[in-house]
Design a protein around this motif. Structure first.
Motif, PDB file in Angstrom:
ATOM      1  N   LEU A 148      50.953  28.764 -40.223  1.00 18.13           N
ATOM      2  CA  LEU A 148      51.218  27.311 -39.661  1.00 18.13           C
ATOM      3  C   LEU A 148      51.992  27.183 -38.444  1.00 18.13           C
ATOM      4  O   LEU A 148      51.857  26.084 -37.836  1.00 18.13           O
ATOM      5  CB  LEU A 148      52.095  26.698 -40.903  1.00 18.13           C
ATOM      6  N   MET A 149      52.862  28.350 -38.244  1.00 20.90           N
ATOM      7  CA  MET A 149      53.202  28.280 -36.807  1.00 20.90           C
ATOM      8  C   MET A 149      52.322  28.178 -35.737  1.00 20.90           C
ATOM      9  O   MET A 149      52.468  27.510 -34.804  1.00 20.90           O
ATOM     10  CB  MET A 149      54.116  29.461 -36.436  1.00 20.90           C
ATOM     11  N   LEU A 150      51.163  29.150 -35.933  1.00 24.71           N
ATOM     12  CA  LEU A 150      50.173  28.961 -34.846  1.00 24.71           C
ATOM     13  C   LEU A 150      49.391  27.571 -34.830  1.00 24.71           C
ATOM     14  O   LEU A 150      49.096  27.106 -33.684  1.00 24.71           O
ATOM     15  CB  LEU A 150      49.088  30.259 -35.088  1.00 24.71           C
ATOM     16  N   ALA A 151      49.049  27.349 -35.986  1.00 23.40           N
ATOM     17  CA  ALA A 151      48.638  25.789 -36.253  1.00 23.40           C
ATOM     18  C   ALA A 151      49.254  24.675 -35.651  1.00 23.40           C
ATOM     19  O   ALA A 151      48.913  23.771 -34.883  1.00 23.40           O
ATOM     20  CB  ALA A 151      48.095  25.406 -37.566  1.00 23.40           C
ATOM     21  N   SER A 152      50.673  24.928 -35.867  1.00 24.48           N
ATOM     22  CA  SER A 152      51.506  23.914 -34.908  1.00 24.48           C
ATOM     23  C   SER A 152      51.476  24.126 -33.635  1.00 24.48           C
ATOM     24  O   SER A 152      51.899  23.170 -32.821  1.00 24.48           O
ATOM     25  CB  SER A 152      53.103  24.222 -35.420  1.00 24.48           C
ATOM     26  N   VAL A 153      51.447  25.128 -33.005  1.00 24.52           N
ATOM     27  CA  VAL A 153      50.892  25.514 -31.512  1.00 24.52           C
ATOM     28  C   VAL A 153      50.098  24.324 -31.157  1.00 24.52           C
ATOM     29  O   VAL A 153      50.273  23.705 -29.993  1.00 24.52           O
ATOM     30  CB  VAL A 153      50.729  26.964 -31.082  1.00 24.52           C
ATOM     31  N   TYR A 154      48.856  24.530 -31.787  1.00 26.64           N
ATOM     32  CA  TYR A 154      47.724  23.559 -31.403  1.00 26.64           C
ATOM     33  C   TYR A 154      48.195  22.160 -31.639  1.00 26.64           C
ATOM     34  O   TYR A 154      47.984  21.240 -30.899  1.00 26.64           O
ATOM     35  CB  TYR A 154      46.617  24.035 -32.228  1.00 26.64           C
ATOM     36  N   GLY A 155      49.122  21.763 -32.760  1.00 25.87           N
ATOM     37  CA  GLY A 155      49.547  20.293 -33.028  1.00 25.87           C
ATOM     38  C   GLY A 155      50.461  19.911 -31.880  1.00 25.87           C
ATOM     39  O   GLY A 155      50.354  18.696 -31.659  1.00 25.87           O
ATOM     40  N   GLY A 156      51.181  20.928 -31.378  1.00 24.35           N
ATOM     41  CA  GLY A 156      52.237  20.425 -30.279  1.00 24.35           C
ATOM     42  C   GLY A 156      51.220  20.089 -28.894  1.00 24.35           C
ATOM     43  O   GLY A 156      51.851  19.594 -28.063  1.00 24.35           O
ATOM     44  N   TYR A 157      50.080  20.728 -28.980  1.00 22.46           N
ATOM     45  CA  TYR A 157      49.471  20.658 -27.761  1.00 22.46           C
ATOM     46  C   TYR A 157      48.323  19.441 -27.682  1.00 22.46           C
ATOM     47  O   TYR A 157      48.181  18.794 -26.652  1.00 22.46           O
ATOM     48  CB  TYR A 157      48.251  21.807 -27.423  1.00 22.46           C
ATOM     49  N   PHE A 158      47.692  19.061 -28.801  1.00 19.46           N
ATOM     50  CA  PHE A 158      46.917  18.111 -28.819  1.00 19.46           C
ATOM     51  C   PHE A 158      46.954  17.306 -30.435  1.00 19.46           C
ATOM     52  O   PHE A 158      46.767  16.057 -30.383  1.00 19.46           O
ATOM     53  CB  PHE A 158      45.622  18.451 -28.674  1.00 19.46           C
ATOM     54  N   VAL A 187      55.352  16.280 -43.638  1.00 16.65           N
ATOM     55  CA  VAL A 187      56.595  16.541 -43.047  1.00 16.65           C
ATOM     56  C   VAL A 187      56.431  17.475 -41.940  1.00 16.65           C
ATOM     57  O   VAL A 187      57.193  17.242 -40.883  1.00 16.65           O
ATOM     58  CB  VAL A 187      57.389  17.149 -44.267  1.00 16.65           C
ATOM     59  N   LEU A 188      55.526  18.325 -41.879  1.00 13.99           N
ATOM     60  CA  LEU A 188      55.335  19.278 -40.912  1.00 13.99           C
ATOM     61  C   LEU A 188      54.414  18.626 -39.815  1.00 13.99           C
ATOM     62  O   LEU A 188      55.256  18.983 -38.700  1.00 13.99           O
ATOM     63  CB  LEU A 188      54.379  20.476 -41.372  1.00 13.99           C
ATOM     64  N   ALA A 189      53.703  17.761 -40.034  1.00 13.92           N
ATOM     65  CA  ALA A 189      53.416  16.853 -39.028  1.00 13.92           C
ATOM     66  C   ALA A 189      54.338  16.013 -38.173  1.00 13.92           C
ATOM     67  O   ALA A 189      54.445  16.137 -36.854  1.00 13.92           O
ATOM     68  CB  ALA A 189      52.109  15.973 -39.441  1.00 13.92           C
ATOM     69  N   ALA A 190      55.248  15.588 -39.060  1.00 16.62           N
ATOM     70  CA  ALA A 190      56.315  14.681 -38.335  1.00 16.62           C
ATOM     71  C   ALA A 190      57.184  15.594 -37.504  1.00 16.62           C
ATOM     72  O   ALA A 190      57.741  15.296 -36.577  1.00 16.62           O
ATOM     73  CB  ALA A 190      57.160  14.317 -39.717  1.00 16.62           C
ATOM     74  N   VAL A 191      57.693  17.057 -38.042  1.00 17.04           N
ATOM     75  CA  VAL A 191      58.611  17.849 -37.256  1.00 17.04           C
ATOM     76  C   VAL A 191      57.682  18.424 -35.989  1.00 17.04           C
ATOM     77  O   VAL A 191      58.365  18.128 -34.823  1.00 17.04           O
ATOM     78  CB  VAL A 191      58.675  19.218 -38.106  1.00 17.04           C
ATOM     79  N   VAL A 192      56.329  18.420 -35.991  1.00 18.30           N
ATOM     80  CA  VAL A 192      55.778  19.039 -34.611  1.00 18.30           C
ATOM     81  C   VAL A 192      55.727  17.810 -33.880  1.00 18.30           C
ATOM     82  O   VAL A 192      56.088  18.082 -32.550  1.00 18.30           O
ATOM     83  CB  VAL A 192      54.518  19.504 -35.094  1.00 18.30           C
ATOM     84  N   ASN A 193      55.441  16.546 -34.274  1.00 23.04           N
ATOM     85  CA  ASN A 193      55.422  15.385 -33.381  1.00 23.04           C
ATOM     86  C   ASN A 193      56.858  15.142 -32.844  1.00 23.04           C
ATOM     87  O   ASN A 193      56.916  14.813 -31.512  1.00 23.04           O
ATOM     88  CB  ASN A 193      54.761  14.147 -34.167  1.00 23.04           C
ATOM     89  N   SER A 194      57.839  15.299 -33.400  1.00 22.89           N
ATOM     90  CA  SER A 194      59.044  15.081 -32.982  1.00 22.89           C
ATOM     91  C   SER A 194      59.603  16.011 -32.152  1.00 22.89           C
ATOM     92  O   SER A 194      60.018  15.423 -31.052  1.00 22.89           O
ATOM     93  CB  SER A 194      59.867  14.841 -34.472  1.00 22.89           C
ATOM     94  N   ILE A 195      59.301  17.213 -32.230  1.00 20.50           N
ATOM     95  CA  ILE A 195      59.835  18.181 -31.464  1.00 20.50           C
ATOM     96  C   ILE A 195      58.921  18.212 -30.114  1.00 20.50           C
ATOM     97  O   ILE A 195      59.617  18.310 -28.917  1.00 20.50           O
ATOM     98  CB  ILE A 195      59.831  19.759 -32.087  1.00 20.50           C
ATOM     99  N   ALA A 196      58.031  17.924 -30.202  1.00 22.41           N
ATOM    100  CA  ALA A 196      56.938  17.857 -28.998  1.00 22.41           C
ATOM    101  C   ALA A 196      57.431  16.615 -28.165  1.00 22.41           C
ATOM    102  O   ALA A 196      57.296  16.673 -27.017  1.00 22.41           O
ATOM    103  CB  ALA A 196      55.472  17.720 -29.191  1.00 22.41           C
ATOM    104  N   ALA A 197      57.741  15.373 -28.727  1.00 24.25           N
ATOM    105  CA  ALA A 197      57.957  14.264 -28.224  1.00 24.25           C
ATOM    106  C   ALA A 197      59.454  14.382 -27.423  1.00 24.25           C
ATOM    107  O   ALA A 197      59.583  13.973 -26.474  1.00 24.25           O
ATOM    108  CB  ALA A 197      58.004  13.132 -29.219  1.00 24.25           C
ATOM    109  N   LEU A 198      60.350  15.078 -28.021  1.00 29.65           N
ATOM    110  CA  LEU A 198      61.634  15.149 -27.595  1.00 29.65           C
ATOM    111  C   LEU A 198      61.641  16.179 -26.275  1.00 29.65           C
ATOM    112  O   LEU A 198      62.320  15.751 -25.106  1.00 29.65           O
ATOM    113  CB  LEU A 198      62.700  15.927 -28.506  1.00 29.65           C
ATOM    114  N   PHE A 199      60.492  16.861 -26.339  1.00 26.28           N
ATOM    115  CA  PHE A 199      60.347  17.893 -25.034  1.00 26.28           C
ATOM    116  C   PHE A 199      59.759  17.045 -23.948  1.00 26.28           C
ATOM    117  O   PHE A 199      60.210  16.971 -22.791  1.00 26.28           O
ATOM    118  CB  PHE A 199      59.614  18.960 -25.556  1.00 26.28           C
ATOM    119  N   PHE A 200      58.655  16.099 -24.255  1.00 30.83           N
ATOM    120  CA  PHE A 200      58.033  15.334 -23.409  1.00 30.83           C
ATOM    121  C   PHE A 200      58.959  14.228 -23.048  1.00 30.83           C
ATOM    122  O   PHE A 200      58.859  13.955 -21.605  1.00 30.83           O
ATOM    123  CB  PHE A 200      57.055  14.532 -24.029  1.00 30.83           C
ATOM    124  N   LEU A 201      59.922  13.842 -23.455  1.00 30.32           N
ATOM    125  CA  LEU A 201      60.831  12.582 -22.817  1.00 30.32           C
ATOM    126  C   LEU A 201      61.493  13.135 -21.617  1.00 30.32           C
ATOM    127  O   LEU A 201      61.845  12.306 -20.724  1.00 30.32           O
ATOM    128  CB  LEU A 201      61.943  12.574 -23.896  1.00 30.32           C
TER     129      LEU A 201
END
Length: 255
Positions: A148-158, A187-201
């Motif tokens: 799931l961590m590796l899948a989340s790397v992709y999730g944070g990318y696209f 929940v996991l999708a929300a976590v990935v989207n949120s952390i990626a978004a905070l970084f992008f901000l």
């Protein structure tokens, strides 16, 4: 952005929020619409990630009954999702926009194969556990965490089709219903989207109009998707996952 473009982005946000809550792959709706309004690919990706946060949270709230009793599992898996999401967001800005294009359709295809075979795989794993006397791990163990961590790397990318990859991994390694696993996926999708978004901000360009429109639409869509998704049987949900995933593969190959 014209009024018609704004309306299109808002409707795309509703559609993405709905399908993300049920299956995933909503980005395949919003991303092309954002590109059609004239946004550059990276700006569209970042704006999309920011805008889909309310939808992910809305979908998770809609599945709150299915999340009951899964607190420990969710907390552990969310740590891997957070690390992976931040890594993926960093790669988005460091790598060329075509870096994942070749491997993504292959990942989604493998995920779909696992979703289709999941009932048989689960039965085989259960028989092996009964034979060896090894109890099932409620959190899926290190293999699920890393997967799931590796899948989340992709999730944070696209993010496109990340939910399908999550469901395939959890369905193979966790002894639980598809609906409860879908709740964890949200929940996991929300976590990935949120952390990626905070970084992008802090480090990336984005379009506030697009973000606001997708955010409003996806929040509404998340509630719609949760109401629909929770009524589906595991078989119907699995069929829907495969159908959406197949469309996702075709669209990714044609890009």
């Amino acid at each position: 952005m014209t009024i018609w473009e704004m309306l299109a982005v808002f409707v795309a946000g509703i559609s993405a929020g709905t399908i993300n809550a049920i299956v995933g792959s909503g980005t395949l709706i919003t991303f092309p619409v954002l590109l059609a309004t004239g946004l550059p690919p990276v700006t569209a990706t970042v704006s999309n990630a920011l805008g889909l946060i309310p939808g992910s949270i809305s979908g998770a709230i809609g599945y709150r009954e299915e999340l009951a009793g899964q607190g420990r599992r969710v907390r552990k898996l969310a740590i891997g999702a957070l690390i992976g999401g931040l890594t993926g967001a960093t790669l988005l800005l460091a790598l060329p926009s075509t870096a994942f294009e070749t491997i993504v359709p292959i990942l989604v295809a493998l995920a779909l194969a696992l979703v289709i075979l999941q009932p048989r795989i689960s039965k085989a794993v259960q028989r092996r556990r009964e034979h060896t006397g090894t109890p099932a791990r409620p959190d899926g163990g290190p293999l699920l965490f890393v997967g799931l961590m590796l899948a989340s790397v992709y999730g944070g990318y696209f993010t496109a089709a990340q939910g399908i990859i999550y469901l395939s991994l959890m369905g193979m390694l966790l002894d639980d219903t598809m609906q409860r696993l879908n709740a964890v996926k949200n929940v996991l999708a929300a976590v990935v989207n949120s952390i990626a978004a905070l970084f992008f901000l802090f480090v990336a360009d984005f379009d506030w109009t697009a973000v606001a429109l997708i955010a409003a639409g996806s929040a509404l869509g998340g509630q719609i998707g949760a109401k629909i998704g929770r009524r589906l049987s595991s078989t119907v949900l699995r069929i829907l996952i495969v159908a959406v995933g197949t469309v996702a593969i075709v669209q990714l190959l044609l890009r």
